[in-house]
Every structure is written in structure tokens, then in C-alpha cells.
Design a protein around this motif. Structure first.
Motif, mmCIF file in Angstrom:
data_model
loop_
_atom_site.group_PDB
_atom_site.id
_atom_site.type_symbol
_atom_site.label_atom_id
_atom_site.label_comp_id
_atom_site.label_asym_id
_atom_site.label_seq_id
_atom_site.Cartn_x
_atom_site.Cartn_y
_atom_site.Cartn_z
ATOM 1 N N ALA A 39 0.831 -1.206 0.000
ATOM 2 C CA ALA A 39 0.000 0.000 0.000
ATOM 3 C C ALA A 39 0.866 1.257 0.000
ATOM 4 O O ALA A 39 0.575 2.234 -0.702
ATOM 5 C CB ALA A 39 -0.931 -0.007 1.205
ATOM 6 N N ALA A 40 1.947 1.225 0.790
ATOM 7 C CA ALA A 40 2.861 2.369 0.836
ATOM 8 C C ALA A 40 3.547 2.557 -0.517
ATOM 9 O O ALA A 40 3.733 3.692 -0.977
ATOM 10 C CB ALA A 40 3.895 2.166 1.936
ATOM 11 N N ALA A 41 3.919 1.455 -1.161
ATOM 12 C CA ALA A 41 4.579 1.537 -2.459
ATOM 13 C C ALA A 41 3.667 2.185 -3.492
ATOM 14 O O ALA A 41 4.110 3.014 -4.295
ATOM 15 C CB ALA A 41 4.998 0.150 -2.936
ATOM 16 N N ARG A 42 2.395 1.834 -3.457
ATOM 17 C CA ARG A 42 1.471 2.464 -4.415
ATOM 18 C C ARG A 42 1.427 3.971 -4.189
ATOM 19 O O ARG A 42 1.448 4.741 -5.157
ATOM 20 C CB ARG A 42 0.077 1.859 -4.285
ATOM 21 N N PHE A 50 7.396 6.036 -11.215
ATOM 22 C CA PHE A 50 8.196 4.826 -11.026
ATOM 23 C C PHE A 50 9.681 5.151 -10.994
ATOM 24 O O PHE A 50 10.423 4.667 -10.129
ATOM 25 C CB PHE A 50 7.910 3.822 -12.133
ATOM 26 N N LEU A 51 10.132 5.968 -11.924
ATOM 27 C CA LEU A 51 11.562 6.274 -11.992
ATOM 28 C C LEU A 51 12.010 7.121 -10.805
ATOM 29 O O LEU A 51 13.137 6.965 -10.312
ATOM 30 C CB LEU A 51 11.883 6.988 -13.306
ATOM 31 N N GLY A 52 11.154 8.003 -10.342
ATOM 32 C CA GLY A 52 11.531 8.879 -9.243
ATOM 33 C C GLY A 52 11.442 8.240 -7.874
ATOM 34 O O GLY A 52 12.048 8.734 -6.909
ATOM 35 N N ALA A 53 10.697 7.160 -7.762
ATOM 36 C CA ALA A 53 10.534 6.502 -6.462
ATOM 37 C C ALA A 53 11.824 5.805 -6.038
ATOM 38 O O ALA A 53 12.514 5.193 -6.857
ATOM 39 C CB ALA A 53 9.398 5.496 -6.534
ATOM 40 N N ARG A 54 12.143 5.900 -4.754
ATOM 41 C CA ARG A 54 13.311 5.212 -4.198
ATOM 42 C C ARG A 54 12.839 4.114 -3.251
ATOM 43 O O ARG A 54 11.836 4.273 -2.561
ATOM 44 C CB ARG A 54 14.191 6.194 -3.433
ATOM 45 N N ILE A 55 13.587 3.035 -3.233
ATOM 46 C CA ILE A 55 13.212 1.930 -2.347
ATOM 47 C C ILE A 55 13.111 2.396 -0.907
ATOM 48 O O ILE A 55 12.189 2.017 -0.174
ATOM 49 C CB ILE A 55 14.211 0.767 -2.487
ATOM 50 N N THR A 56 14.040 3.246 -0.459
ATOM 51 C CA THR A 56 14.033 3.690 0.940
ATOM 52 C C THR A 56 12.770 4.482 1.285
ATOM 53 O O THR A 56 12.369 4.524 2.456
ATOM 54 C CB THR A 56 15.271 4.546 1.235
ATOM 55 N N ASP A 57 12.142 5.093 0.280
ATOM 56 C CA ASP A 57 10.921 5.854 0.541
ATOM 57 C C ASP A 57 9.751 4.952 0.907
ATOM 58 O O ASP A 57 8.821 5.379 1.597
ATOM 59 C CB ASP A 57 10.542 6.675 -0.689
ATOM 60 N N ILE A 58 9.778 3.720 0.419
ATOM 61 C CA ILE A 58 8.637 2.823 0.610
ATOM 62 C C ILE A 58 8.514 2.356 2.061
ATOM 63 O O ILE A 58 7.447 2.527 2.672
ATOM 64 C CB ILE A 58 8.713 1.640 -0.376
ATOM 65 N N PRO A 59 9.552 1.779 2.675
ATOM 66 C CA PRO A 59 9.418 1.428 4.095
ATOM 67 C C PRO A 59 9.210 2.649 4.979
ATOM 68 O O PRO A 59 8.519 2.555 5.998
ATOM 69 C CB PRO A 59 10.722 0.697 4.413
ATOM 70 N N THR A 66 14.078 -0.245 6.616
ATOM 71 C CA THR A 66 14.432 -0.619 5.247
ATOM 72 C C THR A 66 14.687 -2.118 5.135
ATOM 73 O O THR A 66 14.332 -2.751 4.134
ATOM 74 C CB THR A 66 15.673 0.162 4.785
ATOM 75 N N GLY A 67 15.286 -2.699 6.172
ATOM 76 C CA GLY A 67 15.550 -4.136 6.146
ATOM 77 C C GLY A 67 14.284 -4.957 6.012
ATOM 78 O O GLY A 67 14.304 -6.060 5.444
#
Length: 220
Positions: A39-42, A50-59, A66-67
Motif C-alpha cells: 500500500a505504501a509503495a502504491r 516509477f523512476l523517481g521513487a526510491r526503495i528507501t521511501d517505501i518502508p 528498510t531491512g
């Protein structure tokens, strides 16, 4: 509509996403955490692209470490697949019955409305899918195959109307399906999403274009 006008629920349509090979939670708590990440990723994808999103932003959006992200997902592409899986039922409207026992004009109008409402509900995700299709050949091919199957299903319904003497018999059903369905999808993105016109007005116009394009004869 854009995909499955005049069709039943498309159970034979390829899924937008296949998460069967991903890590799955073994506990209820894990399932809740994974769902929160999806849900957070959406939200992050819709906000940043998609290109601007960073993995660290999702958690961070899900209020977890992040882990924790890497317990369930290996990449941004993988969690985007999970986002699509979670949304794919909502992105397909329930579908409409065959035209055989119903007024086909009413069926077209109702199906157009259902599609456009579903499109508006998921507009940002629709835009994301276009972005990802430009950079991911596998996803692009999946969308192409899905679109082809929807077009073929609509073409069969158009052929049924032709056989009943209700639609222009000189039209090629498949090409007509592709043209009219593509028109509805395009107007949804270019007119409804930026709120250039009201939903009712768009439904009225695209339905008239379907009816006029098929030279559809009312049943009553």
C-alpha cells in the motif's frame, strides 16, 4: 470501453502481475506488514512516479525499517508487481453480459460508464503502467497480450450484433473493436483524468461514437 466492453468477467485474461515466485509471509503479522509495504509503495509510486521513487521511501512511508522491505521484496520492480496484483481486480470493472438478451445500446452505455469510473479510480496507477511499459519489455508485452485478448472478446460481441442484423455487417469486427476501445481508453486518460469534462458528458459522447460507429439499430 477501453478493454472489455460487452464481455463477461474476463477470467481468461492474463494477470497484470504474477507474484507466485516472491517471498510470502508465514505469519498473519508478516502478511499485514507486506500488505502495508504494498500500500505504501502504491502511494510512493503515484506521488513520485516509477523512476523517481526510491526503495528507501517505501518502508519510510509504511513506518518500518528498510531491512523489512528486503524480507519480502528484492527490488522496486518486484514490489511494483505486487502493487499491480493488489489492484488488478479493482482495475477491471465487473463486465457486462452478452448483448443477446439485452438492449445492446444500454449495455454499451453501462459498460462505458463502469470502465471510466474504474479508470478514474486508478488513474495514477494507469499512468504508472504506461511509464513502466516504456522501460520494461516484459511488462510491455504482457499489456499487449492482454489488450489483444480484450479486443478479440469485444470483436466476438460485435460479430454477434452483426449476425443479429443490429450492426453494420461491412465492418471488420476486430479492427472496429480495437478502434472504438482505444478511443475510450484515450479519452479517459486525456480528458477525464485532467478533469476537462464531466463523467456523464464523456459517457454520453463515447457511447454515441460506439453506437454510430457500429451503425447500431435499437432493439426497441
Amino acid at each position: 470501453m477501453g478493454e472489455d466492453l460487452l464481455t463477461d468477467r474476463p477470467d481468461d485474461i492474463p494477470l497484470l502481475a504474477d507474484t507466485s515466485g516472491m517471498k510470502q509471509p508465514s505469519t498473519a503479522r508478516g502478511a499485514r506488514t507486506r500488505a502495508a509495504l504494498v500500500a505504501a509503495a502504491r502511494r510512493v509510486f503515484e506521488r513520485d512516479g516509477f523512476l523517481g521513487a526510491r526503495i528507501t521511501d517505501i518502508p519510510a512511508e509504511a513506518n518500518c525499517a528498510t531491512g523489512t522491505f528486503y524480507k519480502y521484496f528484492s527490488s522496486k520492480e518486484e514490489i511494483f508487481t505486487a502493487v499491480l496484483e493488489a489492484a488488478q481486480d479493482d482495475m477491471l470493472h465487473p463486465g457486462m453480459p452478452h448483448a443477446d438478451g439485452d438492449d445492446p445500446i444500454a449495455v454499451i452505455e453501462a459498460s462505458n460508464r463502469a470502465y471510466l469510473v474504474a479508470f478514474l479510480r486508478n488513474a495514477k496507477l494507469m499512468e504508472l503502467m504506461q511509464q513502466v511499459a516504456l522501460i520494461d519489455p516484459k511488462f510491455r508485452e504482457l499489456r499487449r497480450r492482454r489488450g489483444a485478448i480484450f479486443a478479440e472478446r469485444n470483436a466476438r460481441r460485435i460479430a454477434e450484433l452483426q449476425e443479429r442484423g443490429l450492426a453494420d455487417p461491412t465492418l471488420d469486427p476486430l479492427l472496429t473493436s480495437m478502434a472504438l476501445s482505444g478511443m475510450v481508453s484515450r479519452i479517459a486518460m486525456d480528458v477525464l483524468v485532467p478533469q476537462l469534462r464531466e463523467l456523464d458528458e464523456v459517457v454520453e459522447v463515447v457511447t454515441k461514437l460506439w453506437v454510430n460507429g457500429l451503425k447500431l439499430t435499437p432493439t426497441s
